[in-house]
Design an enzyme around this catalytic site. Sequence first.
Site, PDB file in Angstrom:
ATOM      1  N   CYS A   1      10.084 -20.587  39.990  1.00  0.00           N
ATOM      2  CA  CYS A   1       9.386 -21.044  38.777  1.00  0.00           C
ATOM      3  C   CYS A   1       9.239 -22.566  38.769  1.00  0.00           C
ATOM      4  O   CYS A   1       9.464 -23.230  37.755  1.00  0.00           O
ATOM      5  CB  CYS A   1      10.106 -20.577  37.519  1.00  0.00           C
TER       6      CYS A   1
ATOM      7  N   LYS B   1      23.201 -17.486  32.342  1.00  0.00           N
ATOM      8  CA  LYS B   1      23.480 -18.315  33.517  1.00  0.00           C
ATOM      9  C   LYS B   1      24.889 -18.905  33.478  1.00  0.00           C
ATOM     10  O   LYS B   1      25.284 -19.631  34.392  1.00  0.00           O
ATOM     11  CB  LYS B   1      22.442 -19.428  33.638  1.00  0.00           C
TER      12      LYS B   1
ATOM     13  N   ASP C   1      17.118 -29.861  29.395  1.00  0.00           N
ATOM     14  CA  ASP C   1      17.247 -28.463  29.805  1.00  0.00           C
ATOM     15  C   ASP C   1      18.538 -28.341  30.609  1.00  0.00           C
ATOM     16  O   ASP C   1      18.607 -28.757  31.761  1.00  0.00           O
ATOM     17  CB  ASP C   1      16.041 -28.052  30.651  1.00  0.00           C
TER      18      ASP C   1
ATOM     19  N   HIS D   1      11.541 -26.713  35.842  1.00  0.00           N
ATOM     20  CA  HIS D   1      11.237 -25.279  35.795  1.00  0.00           C
ATOM     21  C   HIS D   1      10.011 -25.114  34.911  1.00  0.00           C
ATOM     22  O   HIS D   1       9.749 -25.909  34.017  1.00  0.00           O
ATOM     23  CB  HIS D   1      12.451 -24.557  35.192  1.00  0.00           C
TER      24      HIS D   1
ATOM     25  N   GLN E   1      20.899 -24.950  34.069  1.00  0.00           N
ATOM     26  CA  GLN E   1      21.591 -24.912  35.356  1.00  0.00           C
ATOM     27  C   GLN E   1      22.877 -25.734  35.352  1.00  0.00           C
ATOM     28  O   GLN E   1      23.576 -25.765  36.363  1.00  0.00           O
ATOM     29  CB  GLN E   1      20.661 -25.427  36.457  1.00  0.00           C
TER      30      GLN E   1
END
Length: 405
Positions: free
Chosen positions: A361, A224, A198, A122, A201
């Site tokens: 993104c 999220k 990261d 991203h 997700q």
Amino acid sequence: MAFDPLLLRPLFPILAQSAYDHPLTYLDNAATTQKPLPVLDAIQDYYRHFNANVHRGAHFLSDRATNRFEQARDTVARFINAPEQSHVIWTKGATEAINVVAYGLEHILEKGDEILITSLEHHANLVPWQQLAFRTGARLRIVPLTSNGEWEPEFSHYFTDRTRIFAATQVSNAIGASTPLKTMIDLAKQQGAFTLVDGAQAVAHYPVDVQALGCDFYVFSGHKMYGPTGIGVLYGKNHALEILMPYQTGGEMVRHVSYQATEFNVLPYRLEAGTPHIEGVIGLAAACDFLNAQDRLALLAWEQSLANHVYTRLHKAGGIEIYSPEKNTTLVSLSVPNIHILDINAYLDSQGVAVRAGSHCAHPLMAQLGVAGTLRASFACYNTMEEANRFCDVLLDAIDLLNDE
């Protein structure tokens, strides 16, 4: 399946409404999830019963707010299996957390050093490192996917004695592919590099154990994973957090100030300048409690079964390019030759089906795939098989309609 999403749906009142006279089918969960009543109640409870600033007030409401605030830090630490609550730093989200690390590590880099990321990233896990490379003269390098969307059989050569930072997504928001994190983190460790994951997700779907991953930093956003917007987490090992230069300075992150000098506070407060997002922190803790109250593996299996069902139906229908893995993902990302994804999205929206169309993104990844963007349907614990089928039905109707024009 042992899991029944209908048992959870009453906790999400927003899902009961109609959109353009059709039942709302919300499949944009990779962008943001809906919030369950326990999260909404926790935020309202804060404002109704103990609204006050934390740490600074010596009165009843401030004491209550501070206790709940720090209890939330402990809840999040346990949620990701951090060794201590001081390893949890509050941020506005995953994007700010990555920037905190990128700016905080600037002083360790010099010209010729290398920052390594993957081609799945991203923009939030690309641009901060790109700009850090510009500022320091370091080199940004990419571990790429192959043309068929798989990792190279041998990617260890990307990790060199010049690698100082390795940052990678756990799961791609754009196509749902996973990263072989443990192998990559071990390779980075062999070179003495700092590692950042990261997890934006991942945390809503997968149980996360930062100690098992072994990364120096792990970041994610509350919104999220059924929590509020504007709140996120930077986890870090103690030595990694200690080496960071503070991204922001001012109130709360200081121990003592004179006109000549400032003594910074201890962790975690040294990296938390200003009044924090108190209600967001409390709401995020409630989201962690909500997820912990579920059978996490059953939820994951259900979400993956929905994505797999959609993948299978659309693959059999033909004429659709699917970029997601066939299995072990919670989203389906696709395009249709000769039909613009925004036209398909508009038709889906008119039928009450909410998905995401665009580059997600991830411009470099879209360029590698050879498309301007994709249509993405992403699933959460409250989605049903009926909704998965409705998405397929309406999508196929849209394709037939738009092909006839």
